[in-house]
Design an enzyme around this catalytic site. Structure first.
Site, PDB file in Angstrom:
ATOM      1  N   GLY A  65       0.791  -1.328  -0.079  1.00  0.00           N
ATOM      2  CA  GLY A  65      -0.041  -0.244   0.015  1.00  0.00           C
ATOM      3  C   GLY A  65       0.848   1.384   0.154  1.00  0.00           C
ATOM      4  O   GLY A  65       1.990   1.326   0.689  1.00  0.00           O
ATOM      5  N   CYS A 103       1.843  -8.159  -6.469  1.00  0.00           N
ATOM      6  CA  CYS A 103       2.409  -9.026  -7.578  1.00  0.00           C
ATOM      7  C   CYS A 103       2.338 -10.487  -7.143  1.00  0.00           C
ATOM      8  O   CYS A 103       2.980 -10.835  -6.148  1.00  0.00           O
ATOM      9  CB  CYS A 103       3.909  -8.701  -7.879  1.00  0.00           C
ATOM     10  N   GLY A 107       4.002  -7.692   4.332  1.00  0.00           N
ATOM     11  CA  GLY A 107       4.128  -8.812   2.937  1.00  0.00           C
ATOM     12  C   GLY A 107       5.162  -8.449   2.240  1.00  0.00           C
ATOM     13  O   GLY A 107       6.111  -9.226   1.969  1.00  0.00           O
ATOM     14  N   SER A 167       4.046   2.591   5.626  1.00  0.00           N
ATOM     15  CA  SER A 167       2.516   2.001   5.801  1.00  0.00           C
ATOM     16  C   SER A 167       1.899   3.027   6.772  1.00  0.00           C
ATOM     17  O   SER A 167       2.623   3.644   7.457  1.00  0.00           O
ATOM     18  CB  SER A 167       2.658   0.592   6.600  1.00  0.00           C
ATOM     19  N   ASP A 207      -0.557   2.321   8.388  1.00  0.00           N
ATOM     20  CA  ASP A 207      -0.953   1.573   9.590  1.00  0.00           C
ATOM     21  C   ASP A 207      -0.326   1.534  11.048  1.00  0.00           C
ATOM     22  O   ASP A 207      -0.624   1.510  11.987  1.00  0.00           O
ATOM     23  CB  ASP A 207      -1.586   0.348   9.101  1.00  0.00           C
ATOM     24  N   MET A 209      -8.977   3.831   8.522  1.00  0.00           N
ATOM     25  CA  MET A 209      -8.033   2.676   8.155  1.00  0.00           C
ATOM     26  C   MET A 209      -7.152   2.133   9.096  1.00  0.00           C
ATOM     27  O   MET A 209      -7.056   2.734  10.346  1.00  0.00           O
ATOM     28  CB  MET A 209      -7.321   2.904   6.864  1.00  0.00           C
ATOM     29  N   ARG A 259      -6.154  -1.563   8.681  1.00  0.00           N
ATOM     30  CA  ARG A 259      -6.178  -3.080   8.583  1.00  0.00           C
ATOM     31  C   ARG A 259      -6.606  -3.788   9.927  1.00  0.00           C
ATOM     32  O   ARG A 259      -7.427  -3.412  10.810  1.00  0.00           O
ATOM     33  CB  ARG A 259      -5.003  -3.575   7.823  1.00  0.00           C
ATOM     34  N   GLN A 273      -7.403   9.553   3.465  1.00  0.00           N
ATOM     35  CA  GLN A 273      -6.305   9.203   4.539  1.00  0.00           C
ATOM     36  C   GLN A 273      -4.929   9.055   3.925  1.00  0.00           C
ATOM     37  O   GLN A 273      -3.911   9.346   4.655  1.00  0.00           O
ATOM     38  CB  GLN A 273      -6.628   8.087   5.506  1.00  0.00           C
TER      39      GLN A 273
HETATM   40  P1  ADP Z   1       2.257  -4.848   2.384  1.00  0.00           P
HETATM   41  O1  ADP Z   1       3.849  -5.001   1.834  1.00  0.00           O
HETATM   42  O2  ADP Z   1       1.814  -3.515   2.477  1.00  0.00           O
HETATM   43  O3  ADP Z   1       1.990  -5.812   3.629  1.00  0.00           O
HETATM   44  P2  ADP Z   1       1.262  -7.153   0.501  1.00  0.00           P
HETATM   45  O4  ADP Z   1       1.057  -8.075   1.557  1.00  0.00           O
HETATM   46  O5  ADP Z   1       0.088  -6.971  -0.583  1.00  0.00           O
HETATM   47  O6  ADP Z   1       1.444  -5.555   1.062  1.00  0.00           O
HETATM   48  O7  ADP Z   1       2.613  -7.547  -0.326  1.00  0.00           O
HETATM   49  C1  ADP Z   1       3.096  -6.732  -1.415  1.00  0.00           C
HETATM   50  C2  ADP Z   1       3.741  -7.634  -2.362  1.00  0.00           C
HETATM   51  O8  ADP Z   1       4.889  -8.279  -1.630  1.00  0.00           O
HETATM   52  C3  ADP Z   1       2.995  -8.813  -2.808  1.00  0.00           C
HETATM   53  O9  ADP Z   1       2.001  -8.321  -3.948  1.00  0.00           O
HETATM   54  C4  ADP Z   1       3.916  -9.642  -3.301  1.00  0.00           C
HETATM   55  O10 ADP Z   1       4.570  -9.331  -4.581  1.00  0.00           O
HETATM   56  C5  ADP Z   1       4.892  -9.396  -2.148  1.00  0.00           C
HETATM   57  N1  ADP Z   1       4.810 -10.649  -1.030  1.00  0.00           N
HETATM   58  C6  ADP Z   1       3.992 -10.436  -0.170  1.00  0.00           C
HETATM   59  N2  ADP Z   1       4.205 -11.583   0.729  1.00  0.00           N
HETATM   60  C7  ADP Z   1       4.958 -12.434  -0.132  1.00  0.00           C
HETATM   61  C8  ADP Z   1       5.597 -13.694   0.356  1.00  0.00           C
HETATM   62  N3  ADP Z   1       5.298 -14.617   1.550  1.00  0.00           N
HETATM   63  N4  ADP Z   1       6.457 -14.421  -0.412  1.00  0.00           N
HETATM   64  C9  ADP Z   1       7.069 -13.669  -1.629  1.00  0.00           C
HETATM   65  N5  ADP Z   1       6.480 -12.296  -1.780  1.00  0.00           N
HETATM   66  C10 ADP Z   1       5.366 -11.887  -1.182  1.00  0.00           C
END
Ligand code: ADP
Length: 365
Positions: free
Chosen positions: A11, A76, A107, A151, A153, A195, A197, A288
């Protein structure tokens, strides 16, 4: 001399641009080449100059205050698969990149950590398939990764604040200030959904900063009966003392003790049915995230970006990947794996209704 790339992922958050600017300029200042990987891991998987672009000093002019992320972000799915990460490895080697700084949420940082762990196997496979030369293999045998937390959050363990959270908090407070006038004029109640999460930080801090009458956050769940009774009692008390407005802030992740979501609509119904309040819902949504970054986010993004480049240059093949944190007002390096693991354990504990464990994990950071 290492060639260093920066990426924003997950995000968007105000201050991500400031982080990109700091990394690019700190890298150039230290004699490295700087690259931007556009559209998060999507750009890494696709590769080529369109997605992996060398950045010069002037390319980040004006980035310091701008909201969002000018180099793009995306989710992705392909990067979650090994085949996607293999493509990413090849594209990094082709572009001659040795170090990667990822600014994103848990993530994105999980993905970054996995990428570094797998790197020796991925690059060996590319060499075996003759997709890269022996020289390329020798030069890129190690990948140096560093995480920055972007982030709104404020949901990452081991850092006091994430890049973007104070900008979002500021936006929420301003919005509630605007609502105040109408609430006061018409003796209305407003339920404001914010927001965050699974994290109640934005709701809690906004509640304190606007003197909300009641706040609902995921970290302090109650039974349906209990929160409804408590809120009713408090609002009734405030009204009996002559207060004309009522503001209730609900985190988007607010839940009952049975893990049932509490929506703004649920809160409105209680205010209408039990107190007869003229009640409106305001869901702030993407407002936000918008606008320029507040001074604090610009500052930490800049200081952390500089530190991230320093960390990448100091990393050896055996040192664990760092996360650049702010801890009691100091910019510090923390183990990236640990930060991600604690963050995930908190979410898991809430999922298992073990709220005490979730709180003690948060407190132990
Ligand atoms: P955030 O980083 O805000 O928590 P996401 O959870 O959507 O957002 O993660 C962003 C991107 O990071 C995903 O679209 C993916 O490409 C990559 N990603 C997330 N989790 C994993 C994972 N367990 N292994 C590999 N890549 C990941």
């Amino acid at each position: 001399r290492r060639n260093i790339a920066v990426m924003t992922s997950g995000g968007d958050a105000p201050g991500m641009n400031a982080a990109v600017r700091a990394v690019v300029r700190a890298a150039i200042f230290r004699g490295c080449k700087a690259f931007a990987i556009r559209e998060g891991y999507e750009g890494l998987v696709r590769g080529g100059e369109k997605y992996i672009t060398e950045m010069k000093w002037q390319d980040v002019r004006g980035f310091l205050s701008e909201g969002g992320t000018n180099i793009g972000t995306a989710r992705c799915m392909e990067f979650k698969e090994r085949s996607g990460r293999l493509k990413g490895c090849l594209n990094m080697v082709k572009a001659g990149i040795d170090g990667l700084i990822v600014c994103g949420g848990d993530g994105s940082l999980t993905g970054a950590d996995l990428f570094r762990k797998e790197w020796p196997l991925l690059i060996a496979e590319l060499k075996e398939q003759k997709q890269i030369s022996h020289e390329q293999y020798e030069r890129h045998k190690n990948l140096y990764i560093c995480g920055m937390v972007g982030s709104i959050d404020n949901d990452m363990a081991t850092t006091d604040s994430t890049i973007g959270c104070y900008s979002a908090l500021d936006r929420i407070c301003r919005a509630v200030d605007y609502i105040d006038a109408t609430a006061n004029s018409h003796s209305r109640a407003f339920v404001v959904e914010v927001m965050g999460r699974h994290c109640g930080w934005l709701a809690l801090m906004a509640g304190i900063a606007t003197s909300a009458d009641y706040i609902l956050i995921p970290e302090k769940p109650a039974s349906s009966q209990d929160w409804q009774d408590q809120m009713t009692k408090i609002v009734k008390n405030h009204r009996s003392k002559g207060k004309r407005k009522t503001i209730v802030i609900v985190a988007e992740g607010a839940i009952t003790i049975d893990l049932k979501p509490i929506s703004a609509e649920d809160v409105k119904n209680v205010l209408v049915e039990r107190l007869g309040c003229d009640t409106r819902i305001t869901t702030l949504g993407h407002v936000q995230r918008g606008g320029t970054a507040v001074a604090f986010d610009r500052t930490i993004a800049t200081l952390q970006g500089v530190e991230a480049v320093k960390a990448v240059l100091e990393l050896t093949p055996d040192t664990p990947s760092p996360l650049i944190a702010i801890d009691e007002n100091k910019i510090r390096r923390k183990p990236l794996v640990e930060a991600v693991e604690i963050t995930k354990s908190v979410a898991a504990a809430i999922g298992e209704k073990d709220f005490e464990k979730a709180m003690s994990l948060r407190d132990s950071e």
